[in-house]
Every structure is written in structure tokens, then in C-alpha cells.
Design a protein around this motif. Structure first.
Motif, mmCIF file in Angstrom:
data_model
loop_
_atom_site.group_PDB
_atom_site.id
_atom_site.type_symbol
_atom_site.label_atom_id
_atom_site.label_comp_id
_atom_site.label_asym_id
_atom_site.label_seq_id
_atom_site.Cartn_x
_atom_site.Cartn_y
_atom_site.Cartn_z
ATOM 1 N N ARG A 78 0.824 -1.202 0.000
ATOM 2 C CA ARG A 78 0.000 0.000 0.000
ATOM 3 C C ARG A 78 0.865 1.263 0.000
ATOM 4 O O ARG A 78 0.647 2.192 -0.732
ATOM 5 N N PHE A 79 1.864 1.297 0.889
ATOM 6 C CA PHE A 79 2.742 2.466 0.998
ATOM 7 C C PHE A 79 4.130 2.061 0.513
ATOM 8 O O PHE A 79 4.948 1.575 1.283
ATOM 9 N N THR A 80 4.363 2.265 -0.732
ATOM 10 C CA THR A 80 5.630 1.776 -1.269
ATOM 11 C C THR A 80 6.797 2.699 -0.945
ATOM 12 O O THR A 80 7.948 2.281 -0.978
ATOM 13 N N ASP A 81 6.488 3.943 -0.600
ATOM 14 C CA ASP A 81 7.575 4.893 -0.356
ATOM 15 C C ASP A 81 8.241 4.697 1.001
ATOM 16 O O ASP A 81 9.316 5.220 1.252
ATOM 17 N N GLU A 82 7.613 3.950 1.882
ATOM 18 C CA GLU A 82 8.212 3.715 3.200
ATOM 19 C C GLU A 82 8.750 2.291 3.250
ATOM 20 O O GLU A 82 8.262 1.404 2.546
ATOM 21 N N GLU A 83 9.707 2.117 4.154
ATOM 22 C CA GLU A 83 10.111 0.736 4.389
ATOM 23 C C GLU A 83 9.486 0.265 5.698
ATOM 24 O O GLU A 83 9.713 0.857 6.750
ATOM 25 N N TRP A 84 8.694 -0.771 5.620
ATOM 26 C CA TRP A 84 7.975 -1.236 6.801
ATOM 27 C C TRP A 84 8.743 -2.379 7.443
ATOM 28 O O TRP A 84 9.129 -3.321 6.780
ATOM 29 N N ILE A 85 8.957 -2.231 8.736
ATOM 30 C CA ILE A 85 9.701 -3.286 9.415
ATOM 31 C C ILE A 85 8.915 -3.798 10.608
ATOM 32 O O ILE A 85 8.253 -3.032 11.316
ATOM 33 N N LEU A 86 9.038 -5.075 10.796
ATOM 34 C CA LEU A 86 8.429 -5.707 11.960
ATOM 35 C C LEU A 86 9.512 -5.866 13.007
ATOM 36 O O LEU A 86 10.482 -6.600 12.788
ATOM 37 N N GLU A 87 9.359 -5.145 14.107
ATOM 38 C CA GLU A 87 10.389 -5.222 15.138
ATOM 39 C C GLU A 87 9.923 -6.160 16.234
ATOM 40 O O GLU A 87 8.727 -6.333 16.450
ATOM 41 N N SER A 88 10.880 -6.726 16.932
ATOM 42 C CA SER A 88 10.491 -7.513 18.098
ATOM 43 C C SER A 88 11.680 -7.654 19.029
ATOM 44 O O SER A 88 12.831 -7.519 18.616
ATOM 45 N N GLY A 89 11.377 -7.922 20.284
ATOM 46 C CA GLY A 89 12.438 -8.174 21.252
ATOM 47 C C GLY A 89 12.749 -9.663 21.259
ATOM 48 O O GLY A 89 12.309 -10.423 20.392
ATOM 49 N N GLN A 90 13.496 -10.075 22.284
ATOM 50 C CA GLN A 90 13.822 -11.501 22.362
ATOM 51 C C GLN A 90 12.654 -12.304 22.928
ATOM 52 O O GLN A 90 12.610 -13.507 22.812
ATOM 53 N N SER A 91 11.766 -11.606 23.601
ATOM 54 C CA SER A 91 10.568 -12.294 24.099
ATOM 55 C C SER A 91 9.379 -11.407 23.775
ATOM 56 O O SER A 91 9.524 -10.318 23.258
ATOM 57 N N GLY A 92 8.200 -11.906 24.107
ATOM 58 C CA GLY A 92 7.001 -11.096 23.924
ATOM 59 C C GLY A 92 6.539 -11.073 22.484
ATOM 60 O O GLY A 92 6.796 -11.994 21.717
ATOM 61 N N LEU A 93 5.834 -10.007 22.127
ATOM 62 C CA LEU A 93 5.168 -9.948 20.834
ATOM 63 C C LEU A 93 5.801 -8.890 19.943
ATOM 64 O O LEU A 93 6.333 -7.893 20.434
ATOM 65 N N PRO A 94 5.754 -9.092 18.636
ATOM 66 C CA PRO A 94 6.332 -8.113 17.714
ATOM 67 C C PRO A 94 5.415 -6.905 17.507
ATOM 68 O O PRO A 94 4.233 -6.947 17.833
#
Lengths: 341, 169, 379
Positions: B14-30
Motif C-alpha cells: 500500500r505504501f511503497t515509499d516507506e520501508e515497513w519493518i516488523l520489530e520484536s524483542g527476544q521475548s514477547g510480541l512483535p
């Protein structure tokens, strides 16, 4: 006028003033204690148990002593004179009305022939004193309480008067002593006393309307809106403390007793014994009269600890759309019954 | 029902001009990192689009990342119809902590955003009524910032000289 | 004030403060009411009078377990549920399994607490509407629950009973019998409550058609718990997002039906709570049957809990609705951030939306029916 005043015996006046006052004060002490005991009984708890030993009988006295010692706080921006005066005026209104109540077959404060009329006129001063208290406190909650009370009392006076009128239609007298005397004897069905409530089925309806109206007139649940603590804090009493507040309480309990005694007089034969000649006489008639009045007071307490409270518009609806038309129709029906039978 | 990975793919298309990243820690939820200026737009799509239908904003929390000198806001969304959840996070620099308000999308954000403003000092632009909510209106500082020092007096009343951490020592 | 009443031709409104000290604001809530006569034109809630910096304290603690007593103090009438939510969140962060027996005891405690909390909520709601007596009847029942809690945890209000990975101590030997006994005696009381209050004519007239909350608005405001269910939306985290061992139990989700007035009014919210108590009894009965008699009440964990870096949002169904904990860990022993998403906070924020045009007495009814606890609103 001067001639009339000179003829009055001051001692007689004092005695006549002291008798109802004693009754009210003793009653108030007992009733406040009893209200708590009734509440406790209904709510599955004990109520006051400590002061005085036996079932906390001295609780109201202890409370009274506490209230006497309390500081008399008058809000800075209040209307000082009206604020101080309102509680006394309120008590005076209900106290004055006791003058025409026939306490016993041989005692009535003033045997005037417009007794009922006088009583209703004098008690309407209550409204004024409540508005006074509500306005003079300079507190918005008090003001709301005062306004609610004015609307409520003025509205509920109509069905009260209409039902009192039904009794007057039947008895043809405004004198409470005469009305009581007319209810002597046990002739209905051979054993029932000649009380008005048994004489005419429509008078039973009248009594129900009357009782609902006096609940509203004396600010009892479910019509205790002027002082409903969960909405208006304490309504017109919010800013009062100490003895001035106690005067409000006293006036309220006196008003309850007054209206209950009026109900007993109009519908339950006043001081007449339910057993005809048995247990009659000046003392016993006083006993029966107070018993009937206190039973009605008890019913009021019972209702208070059972029901929730109406809302202000529902209260007005009940009065103007149900009770007032009903009481007037009932008045006509009572009159017709009297003409036919 | 969609996993955060699927959602991020759709957003990337949908938004090609941004880079979308899924971040997460070592535990828990992203969580998905969203640029501050896009949050309102993204929220609207997430709420209304038939693929997402995130009709409730469960929680909105303000955070202070003292090491990076950044403020953050975490959004936790849930869809009652599609039964999937998602966490978004926006991070802005401390000097200019401006984030568009999502109050017009989820009404519940109204008070949550006021709380985030009150506690960590995130400024929500075009919020209708951005006042302090838990502290008095004239309170100084943002209590949940890591470097917060309580004011010593409030209207002449001492607030307790020591901070909590000093008392613990 | 005198200006406001002697109006000079134009319509004037009166602004009045309900609270912070007011009999029916359930704590220290201030509602700024703009009145036209008794009709409320506008409500503006002001909160924060009970703010005790829960989140700041949580960050200052040098141990995740030390936060538990503070969670008790948020919603002080349902402390067990608050603890339950927090320990679940920390356990999920640590990826811990807790013993079977612990899960059962926790569920029983949480459901008993739910009943106790609803008893208080319903009683106080009646009190707001002038019905004094049901309040005390319900307190007798609540007392029995508190007695059980006292025997198990030593406290009657703020228990500090659940611990990360277990319980502070095992329940007393007679626990099962006492709970079973309570379930047996309590069931008929719900019927009694219906007779005395729920279907009382005056009570129904005071609550039906008041404070109507449509489902759409409720979802947009993220309402949850009995408030959302009162609007007819079947949503219960115990079923829709099961945590602990709730997926093992068979129970219904009562929802409002608008049988006395319109869907989502005060009466619907009220009756959902009454019916929920019945369902909680069912859960307790099943849990009592399934609960192992012997077993550890503490899983083996290191003395100092240090979760890995990361964050999560865990939500549980507290008596008031969705209680969420957003916990961020930065590997140290103290939490980097603990945010409590309190249902009362969210519900109170919708008050202006559902109380336009109501009377003062209705405001009291609405505040009572959303059943807020100010300790949780302000945290």
C-alpha cells in the motif's frame, strides 16, 4: 382584639403549648432510635446496641448531646438571617399544626371548627422554610434541593387536600374532634368499628392516595428527592450543622408524626378504641391514637428501607397524571356513594 | 485472521515509499514501526479496510526511551470480527514530540492520549482537548520520563524532597 | 451563583461540581455538570484525585514481583483479578508454565473475586438509586468470600496472594469445602436479589432507557466487560481470548437484551452483572471438581526474575472489563515500563457521550451502572 387577648389565660396557653411539644420531643427521640432499629431489623443487622445498655436505647440522647456540642457553621456568603431562621420556621410550622390534633377524647389544643383547614394551611409554610434554607445556604445543591422540594410539596398538596375533602364530604365537618367522634361505635357488619375506612369502599382508595401523598409531603422514600443523599448530597440541609441541622431532623420527624396522626384521625377513627367501649376513656384513647399514628410511621419506615427512589420527573408524573385525577374521580364517587346509601 | 507478517506485507504494498519493518524483542510480541506522520492514515486503513477491521484500540501507552532521547507511543489494536491483534509503535525525538492524534478514528484514544501527554509529554496534534488528565493542569514536568525530577513545591506545599529512587537507595 | 438564577431574559445555565466529595461518585471523581434546570447539558469528568503513580512505582521496583502489591491497589475491590492479570503477563514474558493446582486455585480465586466485586457494584448501584437494604444483604454474602480470602491469604482487601509462577502460599485445608458451601448458599440469594431489586418497578423505571450505549459507540470507545455485554455484544475474554485455563470450563456469556427498555441501557448493564455471578458459580463448581488435591503451588524459578528484552500486552477479563498490562522489559531486573490499561478509565471516558440530556438523577444511575472504581481510573 385587645379584649380578646386580655381574656386569655397565659398559663393555659403555656400548658396547651407544652403538651404537644413534650409529645413531639419524646416521640422524636424514640422514633430516631426506632428508625435505626427498624432499619437494622430489615437489613439483617442489630442497629445501635451500646449506648444505655438495653438495645442502645439512649442512642438518640447521645446523638443529641453530640449535636449540641457541634460548631454552628454559617457559610460566609449565605443570607445569614434566613439561614439561621429557616430550621426554626420549619419546626414551628409542623408544631403549630399539632394544636388542632385531638390527642384524646378529652384533650385537644384548640377545638376550632376549621381544624383541617388550619392544619393544611399551616403545614404549607414548610415549603417556604425549605426554599428559604435552600436559597440562603448559597450552595447549588441546597438550591436544587429547595426547588425540588417546592415543586414536590406544592404538587402533592393537591391530592392530599382532595382526599381530605372526601372525608369532609362524608362527615360534613372540618373539626377534627367532631370527625373523630362521628367514628365511635362498632356497627359495621356487627363488629367492625365505625371508622371511615370501613364505611365506604372509595374511602379505602382515598386512604391509599392520601398515604402516598403524605409520603411525598414528609419527604420519605420513595419520594425523598429534596434530600436524596446520592444525588443532592443532603439537599437543602447540606450546609447545616449542629443544632440547626437537628431542628430540621426534628421538624421532619414531627411532620411525619403529624401527617400520620392526621391519617389516623381521618380514616382510622382517631382516638376511638377498636373494641367499642372496652379500653376507652381519656388515657386509653390517647394510647389508641398514638398507636395508630405510630403504626403509620412504622409503615413509612418500612417503605423507606425497602424501595429505591423515584426520579424527579417521575415523581411529578405520578402526582399530576395519576394521583390528582384519581383523587378527584374518587371524590365524586365517594359523594355519589353517600347520596345513594 | 492475519498475522503481523501478513499485515506488514499488505502495508508494504500500500505504501511503497516507506520501508515497513516488523520489530520484536527476544521475548514477547512483535510490533510494526510506523513513521509519525503516517500513523493517522495507517490507523484509518487498519480500522476500515475489510482485510483488517481493527475496530478497537485496546491500549495506547506513552514510553520514554531515555538512551535514545526519544519518546514512543505504542498502539494495541484488536479486531472483534476478524479476531486478530496488532501492535504499532511510533517513535519521535524528544525535542519535537509531535504525533497526529488518532482520536477521530478511535474515540477511546481521547483519554489515553491525554494520559500519554500528561505522563511522558507526547504532543498529539489536532487532539480536540489535550489537557493534563491525572496531574493538575499546572504541574511541571512529565512524571514517567526516566529523568523526571519532581518539583519541590506545588503551590507552596512541599511534595516530599526526595524522589522515589533516592528513598529506595 | 445568585447571578445564575436571577436570569435576565436570556437562558442561563448553571455549572455545578458533582464531587470530588459526593456520595455517589464512587470515590473521588469530579463531574463538572452544566445544568439547565435539572437537565444536564454537558458533563466533563475530571480525574486524578486518586493518582498514586502506579506506573512510576512499578518502574522503580528492583523486582518484577514487587509490583504485585501495587496492582492490588488499583482496583481495590477486585484485587485478585488485578494480580492475576499481572502475574500472567510476567509469566508469559518469562515463558513459564505454572503447576496445574495453581491454575485452578487462581481461577477459583478470580471468580470468587468477580462475584465479590459484582456484589459491591450492584449494591452500590442500588444505593445510588436510594435502595439501601439490598446493599447490606449483598455485603453479607461478600463477607463470606472475604472470609475465605482471609483464611487463604491473611488479608481481606489487598491480598498479595498470587506470585509470579505460583501462589504466595497454599490454600488452607478446608478451602474446597468452604467454597463449595458458599456456592450452595449463594445461588438462592441471586433469586432473592432479583425479587428485591432487579425487577422492582421503581428500580426498572429508574434504569431502563437511561444512558443508552449503542454497540458501535461502545466498540469505538473500546468498552469491554459488562458494559459492552450490556449493549448486546457477546464478548468475554475468558472465551474470546482464553487465558489461564478458562478454555476448560463450560459457561455462558450473558448479554443485555433490552427487555426492559432499549438495548444497552443501565438496566441491561446491571442485569448482565447479576447473570455473570451465576456463571462464575458454574466455573467455580467445575474448577472445584477439577482441582488436584495435592501439588506444588510454586514453580521453580530463579530468585531474581530477569525477563529477556521485549514487550507484550496481556489482557484478562476483570470484573469491570478488559484489564490489560503492557510490560516492556529491557533485560534488567526492574521493568522498563508497566502500563495498566484499566477498564474503568476507558468506561469513564464515554460518560459525556452517553449522558447528554439526562437528569442529575440519571447521571448518578449511569455512573453507577458503568461501575467504576476510582483507584483503577487514576492508578
Amino acid at each position: 382584639m385587645t379584649q380578646y387577648l386580655l381574656n386569655i389565660n397565659p398559663i393555659a396557653i403555656l400548658v396547651h403549648a407544652a403538651i404537644p411539644l413534650t409529645i413531639i420531643l419524646v416521640y422524636a427521640l424514640v422514633a430516631i432510635w426506632a428508625e435505626r432499629k427498624v432499619a437494622g431489623f430489615i437489613q439483617d443487622r442489630l442497629g445501635p446496641m451500646r449506648v444505655g445498655g438495653w438495645h442502645g436505647w439512649a442512642q438518640s440522647i447521645a446523638d443529641l448531646l453530640k449535636l449540641i456540642q457541634k460548631e454552628d457553621i454559617i457559610p460566609a456568603d449565605s443570607s445569614r438571617f434566613l439561614f439561621k431562621f429557616a430550621p426554626f420556621m420549619m419546626f414551628a410550622a409542623s408544631y403549630a399544626a399539632f394544636a388542632v390534633i385531638p390527642f384524646s377524647s378529652s384533650y385537644i389544643g384548640s377545638n376550632i371548627n376549621i381544624g383541617v383547614f388550619y392544619l393544611l394551611a399551616v403545614t404549607s409554610v414548610l415549603t417556604l422554610s425549605i426554599i428559604m434554607a435552600g436559597w440562603a445556604s448559597n450552595n447549588k445543591w441546597s438550591l436544587l434541593g429547595g426547588m425540588r422540594s417546592a415543586a414536590q410539596l406544592v404538587s402533592y398538596e393537591v391530592p392530599t387536600i382532595a382526599t381530605v375533602l372526601t372525608v369532609i364530604v362524608v362527615t360534613g365537618s372540618l373539626n377534627l374532634m367532631t370527625i373523630t367522634e362521628m367514628q365511635s361505635g362498632n356497627d359495621i357488619l356487627g363488629f367492625l368499628p365505625n371508622w371511615l375506612i370501613f364505611q365506604n369502599p372509595f374511602l379505602l382508595v382515598a386512604f391509599v392516595i392520601f398515604f402516598i401523598s403524605i409520603l411525598a409531603e414528609s419527604h420519605r422514600v420513595p419520594f425523598d428527592l429534596p434530600e436524596s443523599e446520592s444525588e443532592l448530597v443532603a439537599g437543602y440541609q447540606t450546609e447545616y450543622s449542629g443544632m440547626r441541622w437537628a431542628m430540621f431532623m426534628l421538624a421532619e420527624y414531627a411532620d411525619m408524626l403529624l401527617l400520620s396522626l392526621l391519617g389516623a384521625t381521618l380514616f382510622f377513627g382517631g382516638w376511638n378504641s377498636p373494641f367499642g367501649e372496652f379500653m376507652s376513656g381519656p388515657f386509653w384513647s390517647f394510647f389508641w391514637f398514638m398507636l395508630k399514628g405510630l403504626l403509620l410511621v412504622f409503615v413509612m419506615m418500612w417503605i423507606r428501607w425497602t424501595l429505591p427512589r423515584y426520579r424527579v420527573d417521575q415523581l411529578m408524573y405520578i402526582c399530576w397524571s395519576i394521583l390528582i385525577p384519581l383523587s378527584f374521580i374518587n371524590l365524586v364517587l365517594v359523594a355519589l356513594w353517600e347520596v345513594i346509601f | 485472521m492475519k498475522t503481523p507478517e501478513e499485515i506488514i506485507e499488505i502495508l508494504q504494498n500500500r505504501f511503497t515509499d516507506e520501508e515497513w519493518i516488523l520489530e520484536s524483542g527476544q521475548s514477547g510480541l512483535p510490533w510494526i514501526r510506523v513513521p509519525a506522520n503516517k500513523i493517522k492514515e495507517v490507523s484509518k486503513i487498519l480500522r476500515d479496510d475489510a482485510e483488517f477491521r481493527f475496530d478497537t484500540l485496546m491500549c495506547l501507552s506513552g514510553l520514554h526511551y531515555s538512551a535514545e532521547q526519544e519518546l514512543g507511543v505504542a498502539y494495541h489494536l484488536h479486531s472483534t470480527s476478524l479476531k486478530h491483534s496488532l501492535a504499532l509503535k511510533v517513535r519521535v525525538p524528544e525535542e519535537k514530540p509531535e504525533i497526529p492524534s488518532v482520536e477521530s478514528i478511535w474515540k477511546t484514544a481521547d483519554w489515553h492520549e491525554r494520559e500519554a501527554w500528561d505522563m511522558v509529554g507526547v504532543q498529539f496534534t489536532d487532539h480536540p482537548d489535550l489537557r493534563r488528565i491525572l496531574c493538575p493542569d499546572d504541574w511541571e514536568g512529565y512524571p514517567l520520563r526516566k529523568d523526571y525530577v519532581p518539583q519541590e513545591f506545588y503551590h507552596g506545599v512541599p511534595t516530599g524532597e526526595k524522589t522515589v529512587s533516592e528513598q529506595n537507595d | 451563583m445568585i447571578e445564575a438564577i436571577t436570569d435576565s431574559g436570556e437562558r442561563r445555565e448553571m455549572t455545578i461540581n458533582m464531587g470530588p466529595q459526593h456520595p455517589s461518585t464512587h470515590g473521588v471523581l469530579r463531574l463538572e455538570l452544566v445544568l439547565d434546570g435539572e437537565v444536564v447539558k454537558h458533563v466533563k469528568p475530571h480525574i486524578g484525585y486518586l493518582h498514586r503513580c502506579f506506573e512510576k512505582y512499578a518502574e522503580q521496583m528492583d523486582d518484577y514481583a514487587k509490583v504485585i502489591p501495587y496492582t492490588d491497589r488499583m482496583d481495590y475491590v477486585s484485587a485478585m483479578n488485578q494480580e492475576h492479570g499481572y502475574v500472567l503477563a510476567v509469566e508469559r514474558m518469562l515463558e513459564l508454565e505454572v503447576p496445574e493446582r495453581v491454575e485452578y486455585i487462581r481461577v477459583i480465586m478470580a471468580e470468587l473475586q468477580r462475584i465479590a466485586s459484582h456484589l459491591l457494584g450492584i449494591g452500590a448501584f442500588g444505593l445510588d438509586l436510594g435502595a439501601f437494604t439490598p446493599f447490606l444483604y449483598l455485603f453479607i454474602e461478600r463477607e463470606k468470600i472475604l472470609d475465605i480470602f482471609e483464611k487463604a491469604s491473611g488479608a481481606r482487601l489487598l491480598y498479595n496472594y498470587m506470585a509470579v509462577a505460583g501462589l504466595m502460599r497454599d490454600v488452607h485445608p478446608e478451602f474446597k469445602d468452604e467454597v463449595a458451601d458458599f456456592v450452595k448458599t449463594f445461588r438462592p440469594k441471586i433469586k432473592e436479589l432479583d425479587d428485591l431489586l432487579s425487577y422492582n418497578k421503581i428500580f426498572v423505571r429508574r434504569t431502563a432507557n437511561i444512558g443508552v450505549l449503542p454497540v458501535k459507540v461502545a466498540l469505538n470507545y473500546a468498552a469491554s466487560g459488562p458494559v459492552l455485554r450490556g449493549s448486546g455484544f457477546k464478548w468475554d475474554l475468558r472465551k474470546n481470548d482464553p487465558y489461564s485455563i478458562y478454555d476448560r470450563f463450560d459457561f455462558d456469556i450473558p448479554v443485555g437484551s433490552g427487555e426492559m427498555g432499549s438495548l444497552g441501557d443501565c438496566w441491561d448493564r446491571y442485569i448482565v452483572r447479576v447473570k455473570e455471578m451465576e456463571q462464575s458459580l458454574r466455573i467455580i463448581e467445575q474448577a472445584l471438581d477439577g482441582m488436584p488435591d495435592e501439588g506444588d503451588v510454586m514453580a521453580a524459578i530463579p530468585k531474581r526474575i530477569r525477563p529477556k528484552e521485549g514487550e507484550l500486552y496481556v489482557r484478562t477479563e476483570s470484573p469491570r472489563g478488559e484489564l490489560g498490562y503492557y510490560i516492556v522489559s529491557d533485560k534488567s531486573a526492574s521493568p522498563f515500563r508497566v502500563k495498566a490499561r484499566a477498564p474503568s478509565f476507558v468506561h469513564l471516558s464515554m460518560l459525556p457521550a452517553i449522558s447528554k440530556g439526562a437528569l442529575i438523577a440519571d447521571i448518578v444511575a449511569i455512573v453507577g451502572s458503568i461501575d467504576i472504581v476510582l483507584g483503577e481510573v487514576d492508578r
